[in-house]
Design an enzyme around this catalytic site. Structure first.
Site, short mmCIF file in Angstrom:
data_model
loop_
_atom_site.label_atom_id
_atom_site.label_comp_id
_atom_site.label_asym_id
_atom_site.label_seq_id
_atom_site.Cartn_x
_atom_site.Cartn_y
_atom_site.Cartn_z
N ARG A 6 0.86 -1.19 0.00
CA ARG A 6 0.00 0.00 0.00
C ARG A 6 0.89 1.23 0.00
NH1 ARG A 6 -3.04 0.54 5.04
NH2 ARG A 6 -1.53 2.18 5.44
N LYS A 49 12.04 2.96 6.12
CA LYS A 49 12.00 4.39 5.80
C LYS A 49 13.32 4.84 5.18
CE LYS A 49 7.92 5.10 7.98
NZ LYS A 49 7.36 3.76 8.14
N ASN A 83 4.21 0.86 2.14
CA ASN A 83 4.11 -0.26 3.10
C ASN A 83 4.34 -1.58 2.39
OD1 ASN A 83 2.91 1.13 5.62
ND2 ASN A 83 1.66 1.89 3.94
N GLU A 118 6.97 0.56 11.68
CA GLU A 118 5.67 0.56 11.02
C GLU A 118 4.58 0.59 12.08
OE1 GLU A 118 5.32 0.63 7.84
OE2 GLU A 118 7.45 0.36 7.47
P1 ADP Z 1 4.03 4.50 9.98
O1 ADP Z 1 4.87 3.48 9.33
O2 ADP Z 1 4.14 4.55 11.44
O3 ADP Z 1 2.61 4.46 9.48
P2 ADP Z 1 4.20 6.99 8.46
O4 ADP Z 1 5.36 7.39 7.66
O5 ADP Z 1 2.99 6.56 7.70
O6 ADP Z 1 4.67 5.89 9.50
O7 ADP Z 1 3.81 8.20 9.42
C1 ADP Z 1 2.71 8.14 10.29
C2 ADP Z 1 1.79 9.31 10.04
O8 ADP Z 1 2.49 10.53 10.18
C3 ADP Z 1 1.18 9.36 8.66
O9 ADP Z 1 0.01 8.57 8.58
C4 ADP Z 1 0.89 10.84 8.48
O10 ADP Z 1 -0.32 11.19 9.11
C5 ADP Z 1 2.03 11.49 9.25
N1 ADP Z 1 3.13 11.80 8.32
C6 ADP Z 1 4.19 11.04 8.02
N2 ADP Z 1 5.00 11.64 7.13
C7 ADP Z 1 4.45 12.83 6.86
C8 ADP Z 1 4.81 13.94 6.02
N3 ADP Z 1 5.92 13.94 5.29
N4 ADP Z 1 3.97 15.01 6.01
C9 ADP Z 1 2.85 15.05 6.74
N5 ADP Z 1 2.47 14.04 7.56
C10 ADP Z 1 3.25 12.95 7.62
MG MG Z 2 1.72 4.93 7.72
#
Ligand code: ADP
Ligand code: MG
Length: 521
Positions: free
Chosen positions: A136, A346, A159, A415
């Site tokens: 995803r 990441k 993901n 994650e």
């Molecule tokens: P995880 O693997 O924990 O889901 P994410 O990278 O999806 O990590 O980050 C978690 C949340 O943080 C996202 O669902 C989003 O709401 C917020 N987020 C992450 N990166 C960004 C970004 N570059 N800009 C704005 N919000 C972000």
């Molecule tokens: Mg996420």
């Protein structure tokens, strides 16, 4: 005809108390009627109130579908198969991936544990050349308020393990579609608004696409490898003990049994070593599942679908690592393999987003040698700026200066939500860590979504209205050989999650956001 800006500025239309009451009660009942449900969060129903665990409640859902720019949706659809191919290719480029991972092992025990599993199976020899990815790709719309530019699609993360909500997402699309449908063309449960008239969410094929990926793997596995007698074949879902989001997973299992005639069993990660075995005498290493309630009917698992084991919480002891190694060395096709899980770090995403050399000398071109340059450009356009925190680098400078940190998020190799550090907290947080550990984190510029509003019905019945931010996930399914060659590559279905604007994190299961659908404009 109103312009797109007017449309979204007045959206969603204000509900009268009667309309709100009717909509909430309709949604509440529809959710349970159709299985758009979760087991109740402990903060809502404490164990003592439901000692047998029989209760379920509506998943958190929005009352209105959210407006989403059609051009951004179409970009997300159009790059998905290339993204699938990219990650298949990365997990097949073990030398490149290994170099990145080996740089993380001394600062990240979890990544180190996964890498050790890969090395152990590699030294014994892998017996299954195929990998399945149910991916995803998550995005937000980037449209800074000060900017007159068009809305842009920017990737939040990709993901590669346990990407959830495909099942419930299809149900939310169906819920909103039913609320929007009416014999007169003008929905009657919603107040009148031009965005709602004659408009329905795009078709959501997440369940058939994800189940189709699992079915493709099941088929590609071939006949039973068990000796002397062949065993009936099955797909095994490995889930977390006490999973509250099981109905989402069950949508996929139901599709597999009903549309593909494939038996599916669910086991929790602590049960792996107890309920599955690999006969030592069989060099093909089939993995056998013995249902505890019917020990005389054994099944051979063709495919192992992980909805657990994606984070350190699922590895409380050495036995859990042994269990992961046991799955990895088996003949079953893993969704995902350890390498494919690691390709979703990441750090990998940061490196992909960092251009190296000229346009002909970048990783995207290297991993997608047969892809048209326009597609590669389209993928690259979805990257938000990302940095490592190396000495003297731009990332370090941006992260330590409170003024620039305010426009960034700091992410570890994790994650499932709740792990990031945001904005003003970044400089002090970094300074609290030994400098040698900084390389376990990446810095990413914040995506700035346009203003929007919605109303959400939470799992405890609370109705919340206000400013929101949406995150669109696009699902993909891919099956590939060791060298990255694809046997199956599909884009299919999407997920919209909507959270309160003042919440930085985004997970539905983590309690931050609600399931939503989209209307394109
Ligand atoms: P995880 O693997 O924990 O889901 P994410 O990278 O999806 O990590 O980050 C978690 C949340 O943080 C996202 O669902 C989003 O709401 C917020 N987020 C992450 N990166 C960004 C970004 N570059 N800009 C704005 N919000 C972000
Ligand atoms: Mg996420």
């Amino acid at each position: 005809m109103s312009s797109p800006m007017d449309l979204s500025a007045s959206y969603p239309p204000e509900l009268s108390p009667e309309q709100k009451q009717h909509l909430v009660s309709t949604v509440k009942d529809w959710c349970i009627h159709h299985g758009l449900a979760v087991r109740p969060p402990p903060a809502f129903v404490q164990g003592a109130a439901d000692p047998q665990g029989v209760l379920a409640t509506n998943a958190p859902v929005t009352l209105f579908p959210s407006l989403f720019p059609r051009s951004c949706y179409e970009s997300a659809v159009s790059v998905q198969k290339t993204y699938n191919e990219l990650y298949a290719s990365i997990s097949g480029n073990i030398d490149w991936l290994g170099e990145i991972i080996e740089d993380l092992v001394d600062v990240d025990d979890f990544v180190a544990g996964l890498w050790k599993v890969h090395l152990a199976v590699k030294s014994e020899g892998y017996v299954q050349p195929l990998s399945l990815g149910l991916f995803r790709s998550d995005y937000m719309v980037h449209k800074p308020q000060s900017s007159l530019e068009e809305a842009q699609l920017k990737q939040v993360e990709f993901n590669t393990i346990a990407a959830s909500f495909g099942g419930l997402s299809c149900l939310v699309s169906a819920l909103h579609t039913s609320l929007l449908s009416s014999p007169t063309g003008e929905p009657i449960v919603y107040p009148s608004h031009p965005a709602l008239k004659g408009n329905l969410p795009p078709v959501n094929t997440a369940v058939p696409a994800l189940a189709g990926g699992l079915a493709a793997a099941h088929k590609a596995y071939g006949p039973s490898k068990s000796t002397p007698n062949a065993l009936p074949l099955c797909i095994l879902f490995v889930v977390q003990a006490g999973e509250r989001n099981l109905f989402d997973q069950m949508e996929l299992a139901t599709c597999l049994t009903q549309s593909h005639n494939i038996p599916v069993f669910r086991i929790t990660s602590p049960e792996i070593l107890e309920l599955t075995s690999i006969p030592e005498s069989n060099p093909s290493r089939p993995i056998i599942y013995t249902p505890p309630y019917s020990p005389s009917t054994q099944f051979e698992a063709t495919t192992i679908y992980l909805r657990a084991l994606y984070g350190p919480q699922d590895y409380p002891d050495e036995a859990s690592w042994k269990a992961r190694t046991h799955l990895e060395r088996s003949a079953a096709i893993k969704c995902p393999t350890v390498l494919s899980q690691l390709s979703g770090c990441k750090k990998v995403q940061q490196i992909l987003a960092t251009e190296v050399g000229g346009p002909e000398m970048d990783y995207l071109t290297r991993f997608l040698p047969n892809t048209e340059p326009t597609k590669i450009k389209q993928i690259r356009a979805t990257f938000a700026p990302q940095y490592d925190l190396s000495v003297g680098g731009r990332g370090r400078e941006l992260a330590l200066n409170p003024e620039t940190a305010a426009n960034h998020v700091l992410k570890p190799q994790r994650e499932g939500g709740g792990n990031n550090v945001y904005r003003d907290s970044i400089p002090a947080f970094l300074q609290s860590l030994p400098e040698k550990d900084w390389k376990g984190w990446i810095l990413m510029e914040l995506i700035q979504p346009p203003p929007a509003k919605n109303v959400a019905l939470r799992s405890d019945g609370q109705v919340l209205s206000g400013d929101v931010v949406g995150e669109l996930g696009m699902y993909g399914a891919a099956l590939w050989k060791e060298n990255g060659e694809l046997l199956h590559n599909e884009q299919g279905g999407w997920l919209m999650r909507t959270k309160a604007k003042d919440s930085d994190e985004g997970g539905v299961a983590a309690g931050f956001s609600s399931l939503d659908s989209i209307l394109l404009f």
